[in-house]
Write a protein that holds these residues in place. Sequence first.
Motif, PDB file in Angstrom:
ATOM      1  N   LEU A   1      61.788  71.217  77.360  1.00 10.42           N
ATOM      2  CA  LEU A   1      62.989  71.301  78.197  1.00 10.42           C
ATOM      3  C   LEU A   1      64.029  72.192  77.545  1.00 10.42           C
ATOM      4  CD1 LEU A   1      65.013  67.921  78.026  1.00 10.42           C
ATOM      5  CD2 LEU A   1      63.873  69.003  76.115  1.00 10.42           C
ATOM      6  N   THR A   2      64.961  72.682  78.381  1.00  6.83           N
ATOM      7  CA  THR A   2      66.127  73.456  77.928  1.00  6.83           C
ATOM      8  C   THR A   2      67.372  72.813  78.529  1.00  6.83           C
ATOM      9  OG1 THR A   2      64.899  75.533  77.721  1.00  6.83           O
ATOM     10  CG2 THR A   2      67.288  75.702  78.004  1.00  6.83           C
ATOM     11  N   VAL A   3      68.373  72.553  77.691  1.00 10.04           N
ATOM     12  CA  VAL A   3      69.603  71.889  78.132  1.00 10.04           C
ATOM     13  C   VAL A   3      70.810  72.680  77.650  1.00 10.04           C
ATOM     14  CG1 VAL A   3      71.003  69.785  77.994  1.00 10.04           C
ATOM     15  CG2 VAL A   3      68.511  69.609  78.097  1.00 10.04           C
ATOM     16  N   GLY A   4      71.769  72.880  78.537  1.00 11.58           N
ATOM     17  CA  GLY A   4      72.993  73.573  78.160  1.00 11.58           C
ATOM     18  C   GLY A   4      74.040  73.437  79.243  1.00 11.58           C
TER      19      GLY A   4
ATOM     20  N   ASN B   1      58.393  59.188  76.331  1.00 10.02           N
ATOM     21  CA  ASN B   1      57.174  59.981  76.190  1.00 10.02           C
ATOM     22  C   ASN B   1      57.472  61.461  76.389  1.00 10.02           C
ATOM     23  OD1 ASN B   1      55.462  57.708  75.810  1.00 10.02           O
ATOM     24  ND2 ASN B   1      55.545  57.320  78.013  1.00 10.02           N
ATOM     25  N   GLY B   2      58.640  61.873  75.979  1.00 12.13           N
ATOM     26  CA  GLY B   2      59.071  63.257  76.100  1.00 12.13           C
ATOM     27  C   GLY B   2      60.328  63.456  75.287  1.00 12.13           C
ATOM     28  N   ASP B   3      60.766  64.689  75.159  1.00  9.71           N
ATOM     29  CA  ASP B   3      62.010  64.989  74.452  1.00  9.71           C
ATOM     30  C   ASP B   3      63.204  64.513  75.271  1.00  9.71           C
ATOM     31  OD1 ASP B   3      60.540  66.161  72.461  1.00  9.71           O
ATOM     32  OD2 ASP B   3      60.979  68.229  73.056  1.00  9.71           O
TER      33      ASP B   3
ATOM     34  N   PHE C   1      71.699  61.970  80.468  1.00  4.25           N
ATOM     35  CA  PHE C   1      70.410  62.133  79.800  1.00  4.25           C
ATOM     36  C   PHE C   1      69.556  63.156  80.512  1.00  4.25           C
ATOM     37  CE2 PHE C   1      69.683  58.656  82.836  1.00  4.25           C
ATOM     38  CZ  PHE C   1      68.493  59.053  83.461  1.00  4.25           C
ATOM     39  N   SER C   2      68.799  63.903  79.719  1.00  3.59           N
ATOM     40  CA  SER C   2      67.769  64.808  80.210  1.00  3.59           C
ATOM     41  C   SER C   2      66.513  64.501  79.417  1.00  3.59           C
ATOM     42  CB  SER C   2      68.167  66.278  80.023  1.00  3.59           C
ATOM     43  OG  SER C   2      69.370  66.573  80.700  1.00  3.59           O
ATOM     44  N   ILE C   3      65.419  64.188  80.122  1.00  7.43           N
ATOM     45  CA  ILE C   3      64.173  63.787  79.476  1.00  7.43           C
ATOM     46  C   ILE C   3      63.015  64.527  80.130  1.00  7.43           C
ATOM     47  CG2 ILE C   3      62.623  61.844  78.941  1.00  7.43           C
ATOM     48  CD1 ILE C   3      65.125  60.004  79.338  1.00  7.43           C
ATOM     49  N   ALA C   4      62.127  65.082  79.311  1.00  8.57           N
ATOM     50  CA  ALA C   4      60.935  65.756  79.847  1.00  8.57           C
ATOM     51  C   ALA C   4      59.811  65.664  78.816  1.00  8.57           C
ATOM     52  CB  ALA C   4      61.256  67.223  80.154  1.00  8.57           C
TER      53      ALA C   4
END
Length: 303
Positions: free
Chosen positions: A51-54, A244-246, A297-300
């Motif tokens: 994932l990409t977060v910004g 089960n992910g970042d 939250f961001s999860i992938a």
Amino acid sequence: MAKNIFGEYPFRPDQKRPLHIRGELIKHFIYPADKPHFSDLNYLYVSTDKLTVGTWQLGPGGHYNPPDLHAGDEVYYVLDGILTEHNPLVGEFTQVKKGEALLLPMHGYHKGYNFEPGIMRILYVIAPKIWEDQIPPMDFEDGKMKMYKGRYNDKLPKYQPLAKWNRHGTTDDIGRWPVPGPECRQEPALFYHITEEKKLLNIHGTEYPMLIRFFVSNDLVHMGEFILPAGGTGCRASEPDCHNGDCVLFIEQGPITVFLTQTQEAYNVIPEEAMFIPEGVAYMLINYTNSTVKAIFSIAPDL
């Protein structure tokens, strides 16, 4: 903007570890860099192989050009202002207010505008990856957009509206909200506007409950709000969890103490900072304040 930063920032996939993202760790760039007058200002927090977060922002009257698209599903959460988003292939427009979200399916073109007097800011997650191998922005034939009295309207795709999604979700909708991933990626790719009443509500924990409001939960990405009230027996804390992910936690209301249960490390994360938690690392959120705190939250790829 270095091309190779995406997918391995702030570390390569084989070097992931829990990390408090603050200060100089937040990378700045403008996009597209070759058109500064038609670009947005970006703050990159994390970009892994999952994932990409910004965040990105536009000043009053600003917009970016050309239209953009990504090699993954993208979810916007409006931090400030009102976003006007345009799907240039089908002539779809929507306005997304502060606190609301927008799902932009994989390979769907989009273009953002700020028609308000203040700065408009977006928190975004893209999963699994932000771009294909080519340097962005993707090729887009200049001017061929479907809009009011557009010259190419009769040559661009028409679509039959999908069935309206107008119901309260259940726990079984986790993983398929607001619609299953494959359905949202059908051609043409349309936007999904998640207003306050369309967030998927759930509760994590029985003895120490924490409110969860999902914006999007599908096969590629999950984004939403962890809301932890103040009070209780001593401080208020969530029950332990791992994924089960970042996972990236962006603090909107805080500070929030992120406690890693296995190593007993604690991080005090203030608003506008983030915490990166790799797959399989257990953590708790602790509220030592006297008011409600909130993390986006961001999860992938999976909860």
